[in-house]
Design a protein around this motif. Structure first.
Motif, PDB file in Angstrom:
ATOM      1  N   GLY A   1      11.402  64.873  23.858  1.00  0.00           N
ATOM      2  CA  GLY A   1      10.553  63.843  23.273  1.00  0.00           C
ATOM      3  C   GLY A   1      11.166  62.465  23.393  1.00  0.00           C
ATOM      4  N   GLN A   2      12.444  62.354  23.052  1.00  0.00           N
ATOM      5  CA  GLN A   2      13.110  61.055  23.135  1.00  0.00           C
ATOM      6  C   GLN A   2      13.391  60.649  24.579  1.00  0.00           C
ATOM      7  N   THR A   3      13.580  61.622  25.476  1.00  0.00           N
ATOM      8  CA  THR A   3      13.743  61.301  26.889  1.00  0.00           C
ATOM      9  C   THR A   3      12.452  60.743  27.466  1.00  0.00           C
ATOM     10  N   VAL A   4      11.316  61.265  27.012  1.00  0.00           N
ATOM     11  CA  VAL A   4      10.026  60.700  27.405  1.00  0.00           C
ATOM     12  C   VAL A   4       9.911  59.252  26.935  1.00  0.00           C
ATOM     13  N   ALA A   5      10.264  59.005  25.680  1.00  0.00           N
ATOM     14  CA  ALA A   5      10.175  57.642  25.145  1.00  0.00           C
ATOM     15  C   ALA A   5      11.053  56.691  25.941  1.00  0.00           C
ATOM     16  N   THR A   6      12.295  57.093  26.196  1.00  0.00           N
ATOM     17  CA  THR A   6      13.232  56.231  26.903  1.00  0.00           C
ATOM     18  C   THR A   6      12.825  56.068  28.370  1.00  0.00           C
ATOM     19  N   GLY A   7      12.457  57.170  29.005  1.00  0.00           N
ATOM     20  CA  GLY A   7      12.049  57.091  30.392  1.00  0.00           C
ATOM     21  C   GLY A   7      10.825  56.212  30.583  1.00  0.00           C
ATOM     22  N   ALA A   8       9.812  56.394  29.752  1.00  0.00           N
ATOM     23  CA  ALA A   8       8.611  55.571  29.851  1.00  0.00           C
ATOM     24  C   ALA A   8       8.949  54.097  29.651  1.00  0.00           C
ATOM     25  N   TYR A   9       9.774  53.822  28.671  1.00  0.00           N
ATOM     26  CA  TYR A   9      10.154  52.434  28.366  1.00  0.00           C
ATOM     27  C   TYR A   9      10.835  51.772  29.564  1.00  0.00           C
ATOM     28  N   PHE A  10      11.690  52.530  30.245  1.00  0.00           N
ATOM     29  CA  PHE A  10      12.438  51.969  31.372  1.00  0.00           C
ATOM     30  C   PHE A  10      11.743  52.188  32.715  1.00  0.00           C
ATOM     31  N   GLY A  11      10.477  52.575  32.675  1.00  0.00           N
ATOM     32  CA  GLY A  11       9.688  52.631  33.897  1.00  0.00           C
ATOM     33  C   GLY A  11       9.886  53.853  34.764  1.00  0.00           C
ATOM     34  N   VAL A  12      10.385  54.939  34.188  1.00  0.00           N
ATOM     35  CA  VAL A  12      10.605  56.170  34.941  1.00  0.00           C
ATOM     36  C   VAL A  12       9.347  57.050  34.853  1.00  0.00           C
ATOM     37  N   ASP A  13       9.041  57.732  35.936  1.00  0.00           N
ATOM     38  CA  ASP A  13       7.939  58.696  35.910  1.00  0.00           C
ATOM     39  C   ASP A  13       8.430  59.963  35.217  1.00  0.00           C
ATOM     40  N   ILE A  14       8.027  60.141  33.980  1.00  0.00           N
ATOM     41  CA  ILE A  14       8.461  61.318  33.227  1.00  0.00           C
ATOM     42  C   ILE A  14       7.256  62.211  32.893  1.00  0.00           C
ATOM     43  N   SER A  15       6.225  62.159  33.755  1.00  0.00           N
ATOM     44  CA  SER A  15       5.015  62.930  33.504  1.00  0.00           C
ATOM     45  C   SER A  15       5.289  64.434  33.470  1.00  0.00           C
ATOM     46  N   SER A  16       6.289  64.900  34.223  1.00  0.00           N
ATOM     47  CA  SER A  16       6.587  66.329  34.222  1.00  0.00           C
ATOM     48  C   SER A  16       7.128  66.778  32.873  1.00  0.00           C
ATOM     49  N   ILE A  17       7.904  65.905  32.197  1.00  0.00           N
ATOM     50  CA  ILE A  17       8.405  66.261  30.862  1.00  0.00           C
ATOM     51  C   ILE A  17       7.251  66.267  29.866  1.00  0.00           C
ATOM     52  N   VAL A  18       6.340  65.309  30.010  1.00  0.00           N
ATOM     53  CA  VAL A  18       5.167  65.274  29.136  1.00  0.00           C
ATOM     54  C   VAL A  18       4.387  66.580  29.274  1.00  0.00           C
ATOM     55  N   GLU A  19       4.185  67.033  30.500  1.00  0.00           N
ATOM     56  CA  GLU A  19       3.455  68.278  30.719  1.00  0.00           C
ATOM     57  C   GLU A  19       4.152  69.450  30.038  1.00  0.00           C
ATOM     58  N   ARG A  20       5.468  69.467  30.104  1.00  0.00           N
ATOM     59  CA  ARG A  20       6.208  70.543  29.445  1.00  0.00           C
ATOM     60  C   ARG A  20       5.989  70.485  27.941  1.00  0.00           C
ATOM     61  N   LEU A  21       6.049  69.286  27.361  1.00  0.00           N
ATOM     62  CA  LEU A  21       5.861  69.143  25.918  1.00  0.00           C
ATOM     63  C   LEU A  21       4.458  69.578  25.496  1.00  0.00           C
ATOM     64  N   LEU A  22       3.463  69.304  26.320  1.00  0.00           N
ATOM     65  CA  LEU A  22       2.109  69.737  25.991  1.00  0.00           C
ATOM     66  C   LEU A  22       2.051  71.257  25.922  1.00  0.00           C
ATOM     67  N   GLY A  23       2.771  71.925  26.808  1.00  0.00           N
ATOM     68  CA  GLY A  23       2.799  73.380  26.795  1.00  0.00           C
ATOM     69  C   GLY A  23       3.637  73.958  25.673  1.00  0.00           C
ATOM     70  N   ASP A  24       4.546  73.139  25.134  1.00  0.00           N
ATOM     71  CA  ASP A  24       5.425  73.605  24.057  1.00  0.00           C
ATOM     72  C   ASP A  24       4.822  73.419  22.664  1.00  0.00           C
ATOM     73  N   ARG A  25       3.670  72.774  22.591  1.00  0.00           N
ATOM     74  CA  ARG A  25       3.059  72.533  21.284  1.00  0.00           C
ATOM     75  C   ARG A  25       2.722  73.852  20.603  1.00  0.00           C
ATOM     76  N   MET A  26       2.940  73.905  19.296  1.00  0.00           N
ATOM     77  CA  MET A  26       2.728  75.137  18.543  1.00  0.00           C
ATOM     78  C   MET A  26       1.316  75.189  17.963  1.00  0.00           C
ATOM     79  N   GLU A  27       0.932  76.340  17.477  1.00  0.00           N
ATOM     80  CA  GLU A  27      -0.441  76.536  17.018  1.00  0.00           C
ATOM     81  C   GLU A  27      -0.816  75.629  15.854  1.00  0.00           C
ATOM     82  N   ASP A  28       0.163  75.240  15.032  1.00  0.00           N
ATOM     83  CA  ASP A  28      -0.150  74.372  13.892  1.00  0.00           C
ATOM     84  C   ASP A  28      -0.199  72.893  14.284  1.00  0.00           C
ATOM     85  N   GLY A  29      -0.009  72.577  15.555  1.00  0.00           N
ATOM     86  CA  GLY A  29      -0.224  71.219  16.032  1.00  0.00           C
ATOM     87  C   GLY A  29       1.014  70.408  16.325  1.00  0.00           C
TER      88      GLY A  29
END
Length: 289
Positions: A100-128
């Motif tokens: 999560g924090q790598t996404v924040a830092t990467g996005a801020y510094f202009g890095v393409d971190i879309s693959s990490i975002v996709e992983r986080l979407l898949g890691d979301r739990m049933e309660d949200g």
């Protein structure tokens, strides 16, 4: 009602003098190169590695377009690997809080971190929400993990506009916290953890309601959405913790190796806490803060 009875003081960060020639800090991604499990048990978690330092540089507002920032991003890309399994730094690893924090830092510094975002979407739990203990069998989200991921998704959205899926995930994580009024159990309304009512800076992976309120402030400013009424009790607690001199105290610290301290000590007035609390109250609509 009170929930608990209870100036930046550091020099300007000199991270440039601490950086290694290969673009890392303290020789490692999440853990310093020379750090051992025995040292961790003796000294506490270290906060001087590349991950923690880049996080603070983002939070301090280092210009992402500066030559130094761009050079560092590329050095990290080529030289830094995660302790977990040697993954390239900007590919992320497996733990939700770190990603999560790598996404924040990467996005801020202009890095393409879309693959990490996709992983986080898949890691979301049933309660949200999210929980970095998921791989070890946890089936419920945690406040600490969820806020770390939310901060990442919001920064990703600020920089890129986000995707339909990332925005939906952000909203589900927010709802996880809002249903619990930022600190209460959904089952019986009890306080989940009294530490959530204590304020500190830097919070690192630790959750508290001031950090959550600051997140919702940023979310509101980005999306234009009005503050959610379910934040009221947390706002009341922030107001309650204000001292007679108008300041807020530094409540707790996280031991471990660090480049410098940001407060004068536990129980003492803190310019950082005061800034963050006033910022939240002003956003909430307080006229005299």
């Amino acid at each position: 009602m009170p929930l608990l009875a209870n100036s930046p003081t550091s020099p300007t960060p000199s991270y440039s003098s601490k950086i290694d020639e290969d673009g890392q800090w303290d020789g490692g991604s999440f853990v310093p190169r020379d750090f051992s499990e025995a040292k961790w048990k003796l000294e506490g978690q270290p906060w001087t590695s590349t991950y923690h330092t880049l996080t603070k540089l983002r939070e301090f507002g280092l210009d992402p377009e500066s030559e130094r920032a761009k050079k560092t991003v590329e050095l990290v890309r080529h030289n830094c690997r995660w302790d977990h399994d040697g993954q390239p730094y900007w590919d992320g690893e497996v733990e939700e809080c770190i990603n999560g924090q790598t996404v924040a830092t990467g996005a801020y510094f202009g890095v393409d971190i879309s693959s990490i975002v996709e992983r986080l979407l898949g890691d979301r739990m049933e309660d949200g929400g999210w929980n970095c203990e998921r791989e070890r069998g946890s089936v419920r989200s945690s406040f600490d993990s969820t806020i770390s991921v939310l901060e990442g998704l919001l920064e990703y959205e600020r920089v890129t506009g986000g995707t339909q899926e990332s925005i939906a995930a952000r909203k589900s994580g927010e709802e996880y916290l809002l249903k619990r009024k930022l600190f209460r159990r959904l089952s019986n309304g009890a306080v989940v953890d009294e530490k959530y009512l204590l304020f500190d800076e830097p919070g690192r992976w630790n959750y508290d309601i001031l950090r959550a309120l600051d997140y919702f402030r940023k979310q509101s400013l980005l999306t234009g959405e009005a503050p959610d009424s379910r934040l009221q009790e947390a706002i009341d607690h922030v107001r309650f913790k204000r001292q007679d001199d108008g300041k807020w105290l530094f409540d707790r610290e996280h031991k471990g190796r660090e480049w410098f301290t940001m407060n004068e000590g536990v129980g003492r007035p803190s310019s950082w806490m005061t800034l963050r609390a006033l910022r939240v109250l002003k956003w909430w609509g307080e006229k005299h803060v």
